[in-house]
Design a protein around this motif. Structure first.
Motif, PDB file in Angstrom:
ATOM      1  N   GLY A 163      32.137 -28.294 -81.182  1.00  0.00           N
ATOM      2  CA  GLY A 163      32.723 -28.447 -82.510  1.00  0.00           C
ATOM      3  C   GLY A 163      32.269 -29.729 -83.177  1.00  0.00           C
ATOM      4  N   VAL A 164      33.023 -30.164 -84.170  1.00  0.00           N
ATOM      5  CA  VAL A 164      32.665 -31.314 -85.004  1.00  0.00           C
ATOM      6  C   VAL A 164      32.347 -32.536 -84.135  1.00  0.00           C
ATOM      7  CG1 VAL A 164      33.506 -32.920 -86.767  1.00  0.00           C
ATOM      8  CG2 VAL A 164      34.069 -30.481 -86.923  1.00  0.00           C
ATOM      9  N   GLY A 165      31.195 -33.151 -84.394  1.00  0.00           N
ATOM     10  CA  GLY A 165      30.799 -34.378 -83.720  1.00  0.00           C
ATOM     11  C   GLY A 165      30.164 -34.205 -82.355  1.00  0.00           C
ATOM     12  N   ASP A 166      30.115 -32.979 -81.833  1.00  0.00           N
ATOM     13  CA  ASP A 166      29.608 -32.763 -80.480  1.00  0.00           C
ATOM     14  C   ASP A 166      28.089 -32.848 -80.406  1.00  0.00           C
ATOM     15  OD1 ASP A 166      32.091 -32.449 -79.379  1.00  0.00           O
ATOM     16  OD2 ASP A 166      32.047 -30.249 -79.362  1.00  0.00           O
ATOM     17  N   LEU A 167      27.611 -33.209 -79.223  1.00  0.00           N
ATOM     18  CA  LEU A 167      26.193 -33.167 -78.894  1.00  0.00           C
ATOM     19  C   LEU A 167      25.946 -31.872 -78.141  1.00  0.00           C
ATOM     20  CD1 LEU A 167      23.522 -34.854 -78.922  1.00  0.00           C
ATOM     21  CD2 LEU A 167      24.156 -35.606 -76.611  1.00  0.00           C
ATOM     22  N   VAL A 168      25.054 -31.044 -78.670  1.00  0.00           N
ATOM     23  CA  VAL A 168      24.760 -29.736 -78.085  1.00  0.00           C
ATOM     24  C   VAL A 168      23.522 -29.856 -77.209  1.00  0.00           C
ATOM     25  CG1 VAL A 168      24.219 -27.321 -78.594  1.00  0.00           C
ATOM     26  CG2 VAL A 168      25.725 -28.619 -80.132  1.00  0.00           C
ATOM     27  N   GLU A 169      23.622 -29.378 -75.970  1.00  0.00           N
ATOM     28  CA  GLU A 169      22.480 -29.422 -75.060  1.00  0.00           C
ATOM     29  C   GLU A 169      22.067 -28.002 -74.699  1.00  0.00           C
ATOM     30  OE1 GLU A 169      22.247 -30.679 -70.598  1.00  0.00           O
ATOM     31  OE2 GLU A 169      21.963 -32.482 -71.816  1.00  0.00           O
ATOM     32  N   LEU A 170      20.801 -27.684 -74.977  1.00  0.00           N
ATOM     33  CA  LEU A 170      20.258 -26.367 -74.657  1.00  0.00           C
ATOM     34  C   LEU A 170      19.283 -26.516 -73.497  1.00  0.00           C
ATOM     35  CD1 LEU A 170      19.602 -24.990 -78.258  1.00  0.00           C
ATOM     36  CD2 LEU A 170      21.695 -24.953 -76.893  1.00  0.00           C
ATOM     37  N   LYS A 171      19.530 -25.779 -72.416  1.00  0.00           N
ATOM     38  CA  LYS A 171      18.729 -25.919 -71.205  1.00  0.00           C
ATOM     39  C   LYS A 171      17.600 -24.892 -71.109  1.00  0.00           C
ATOM     40  CE  LYS A 171      22.564 -27.874 -68.622  1.00  0.00           C
ATOM     41  NZ  LYS A 171      23.511 -27.694 -67.519  1.00  0.00           N
ATOM     42  N   SER A 172      17.712 -23.780 -71.818  1.00  0.00           N
ATOM     43  CA  SER A 172      16.748 -22.689 -71.665  1.00  0.00           C
ATOM     44  C   SER A 172      15.350 -23.072 -72.111  1.00  0.00           C
ATOM     45  CB  SER A 172      17.209 -21.457 -72.440  1.00  0.00           C
ATOM     46  OG  SER A 172      17.322 -21.761 -73.823  1.00  0.00           O
ATOM     47  N   THR A 176      10.787 -24.134 -68.135  1.00  0.00           N
ATOM     48  CA  THR A 176       9.458 -23.559 -67.933  1.00  0.00           C
ATOM     49  C   THR A 176       8.379 -24.235 -68.766  1.00  0.00           C
ATOM     50  OG1 THR A 176       9.877 -21.906 -69.638  1.00  0.00           O
ATOM     51  CG2 THR A 176      10.390 -21.277 -67.368  1.00  0.00           C
ATOM     52  N   VAL A 177       8.732 -25.293 -69.458  1.00  0.00           N
ATOM     53  CA  VAL A 177       7.749 -25.984 -70.291  1.00  0.00           C
ATOM     54  C   VAL A 177       7.732 -27.458 -69.917  1.00  0.00           C
ATOM     55  CG1 VAL A 177       7.929 -24.373 -72.213  1.00  0.00           C
ATOM     56  CG2 VAL A 177       9.442 -26.328 -72.127  1.00  0.00           C
ATOM     57  N   PRO A 178       6.635 -28.156 -70.189  1.00  0.00           N
ATOM     58  CA  PRO A 178       6.510 -29.550 -69.753  1.00  0.00           C
ATOM     59  C   PRO A 178       7.286 -30.518 -70.638  1.00  0.00           C
ATOM     60  CG  PRO A 178       4.539 -28.882 -70.920  1.00  0.00           C
ATOM     61  CD  PRO A 178       5.402 -27.652 -70.803  1.00  0.00           C
ATOM     62  N   LEU A 179       8.610 -30.392 -70.628  1.00  0.00           N
ATOM     63  CA  LEU A 179       9.461 -31.283 -71.404  1.00  0.00           C
ATOM     64  C   LEU A 179      10.342 -32.072 -70.447  1.00  0.00           C
ATOM     65  CD1 LEU A 179      10.567 -28.723 -74.119  1.00  0.00           C
ATOM     66  CD2 LEU A 179       8.864 -30.500 -74.384  1.00  0.00           C
ATOM     67  N   ALA A 180      10.527 -33.339 -70.725  1.00  0.00           N
ATOM     68  CA  ALA A 180      11.289 -34.197 -69.821  1.00  0.00           C
ATOM     69  C   ALA A 180      12.786 -33.904 -69.882  1.00  0.00           C
ATOM     70  CB  ALA A 180      11.033 -35.659 -70.165  1.00  0.00           C
ATOM     71  N   GLU A 181      13.298 -33.527 -71.042  1.00  0.00           N
ATOM     72  CA  GLU A 181      14.734 -33.380 -71.224  1.00  0.00           C
ATOM     73  C   GLU A 181      15.051 -32.050 -71.908  1.00  0.00           C
ATOM     74  OE1 GLU A 181      17.033 -35.497 -70.190  1.00  0.00           O
ATOM     75  OE2 GLU A 181      15.534 -36.892 -69.406  1.00  0.00           O
ATOM     76  N   PRO A 182      16.253 -31.511 -71.658  1.00  0.00           N
ATOM     77  CA  PRO A 182      16.693 -30.356 -72.452  1.00  0.00           C
ATOM     78  C   PRO A 182      16.820 -30.766 -73.924  1.00  0.00           C
ATOM     79  CG  PRO A 182      18.113 -30.696 -70.546  1.00  0.00           C
ATOM     80  CD  PRO A 182      17.218 -31.905 -70.654  1.00  0.00           C
ATOM     81  N   LEU A 183      16.861 -29.784 -74.799  1.00  0.00           N
ATOM     82  CA  LEU A 183      17.042 -30.075 -76.221  1.00  0.00           C
ATOM     83  C   LEU A 183      18.479 -30.512 -76.451  1.00  0.00           C
ATOM     84  CD1 LEU A 183      16.371 -30.040 -79.227  1.00  0.00           C
ATOM     85  CD2 LEU A 183      16.783 -27.585 -79.233  1.00  0.00           C
ATOM     86  N   SER A 184      18.651 -31.699 -76.987  1.00  0.00           N
ATOM     87  CA  SER A 184      19.969 -32.200 -77.373  1.00  0.00           C
ATOM     88  C   SER A 184      19.955 -32.462 -78.867  1.00  0.00           C
ATOM     89  CB  SER A 184      20.305 -33.495 -76.631  1.00  0.00           C
ATOM     90  OG  SER A 184      20.442 -33.259 -75.252  1.00  0.00           O
TER      91      SER A 184
END
Length: 199
Positions: A163-172, A176-184
């Motif tokens: 909800g309001v003010g939250d940080l959303v983290e997507l792990k999918s 499988t890709v060369p990324l250091a962190e999930p999308l936040s």
């Protein structure tokens, strides 16, 4: 986009795909049944674009594809074809897809009042039959609210609501890709420039 059940004949998947190519408007297909797609609201469109931009910035150069509601997604195990608002595939088998992708890791539906129950229930049940799907996201257009379903390491779906003010983290879009962190991202990015109708 909104799917409406109409009085279409029952089709096999092959018949549906051939028929759909001749239609002026798009239709989804779920195990023989055909649903006409109608337009959404301005907020619906703006939220989908905000999500597409955030995903595109994060996945640039990764080899993943971010697709909008013009792209069809096949869920072969449930004999279904859908037009999600946003989908992502990082699977090389989808690299040269032309008509539809078959291996989405992420599917996002921006909710409409007329389809919310279907998106949360039967449609999610059909989506879950994809062995590649890792994350399913439902985004409200009436308030700042994002519901995320993530497949855990025990192959069980976990639910998180933001909800309001939250940080959303997507792990999918990480494994499988060369990324250091999930999308936040801040949920405010998703709802940037959205004005809710309070009537």
């Amino acid at each position: 986009m909104i799917a409406l059940k109409e009085d279409f004949p029952q089709f096999t998947p092959a018949e549906y795909l051939a028929w759909e190519e001749t239609q002026e408007f798009r239709h989804e297909y779920a195990d023989g049944e055909v649903y006409a797609m109608t337009g959404g609201t301005i907020n619906h469109s703006k939220i989908a674009v905000n999500l597409t931009i955030a995903l595109g910035n994060h996945l640039r150069g990764s080899g993943c594809q971010i697709l909008n509601s013009d792209a069809k997604v096949q869920i072969a195990a449930s004999n279904s074809y859908f037009y999600p608002d946003v989908s992502v595939t990082c699977d090389p088998r989808d690299r040269h897809a032309d008509k539809f992708i078959s291996h989405p890791c992420l599917i996002i539906e921006v909710l409409s009042p007329s389809t919310e129950a279907y998106d949360r229930g039967d449609k999610f049940r059909l989506y879950r039959r994809s062995p590649d799907l890792q994350e399913y996201i439902l985004v409200s257009t009436n308030e700042i609210c994002l519901d995320v379903y993530q497949l855990n390491e025990r192959s069980r779906w976990e639910f998180m609501s933001y909800g309001v003010g939250d940080l959303v983290e997507l792990k999918s879009v990480n494994g499988t890709v060369p990324l250091a962190e999930p999308l936040s991202m801040r949920i405010a990015q998703i709802y940037e420039d959205i004005v809710f109708n309070l009537e």
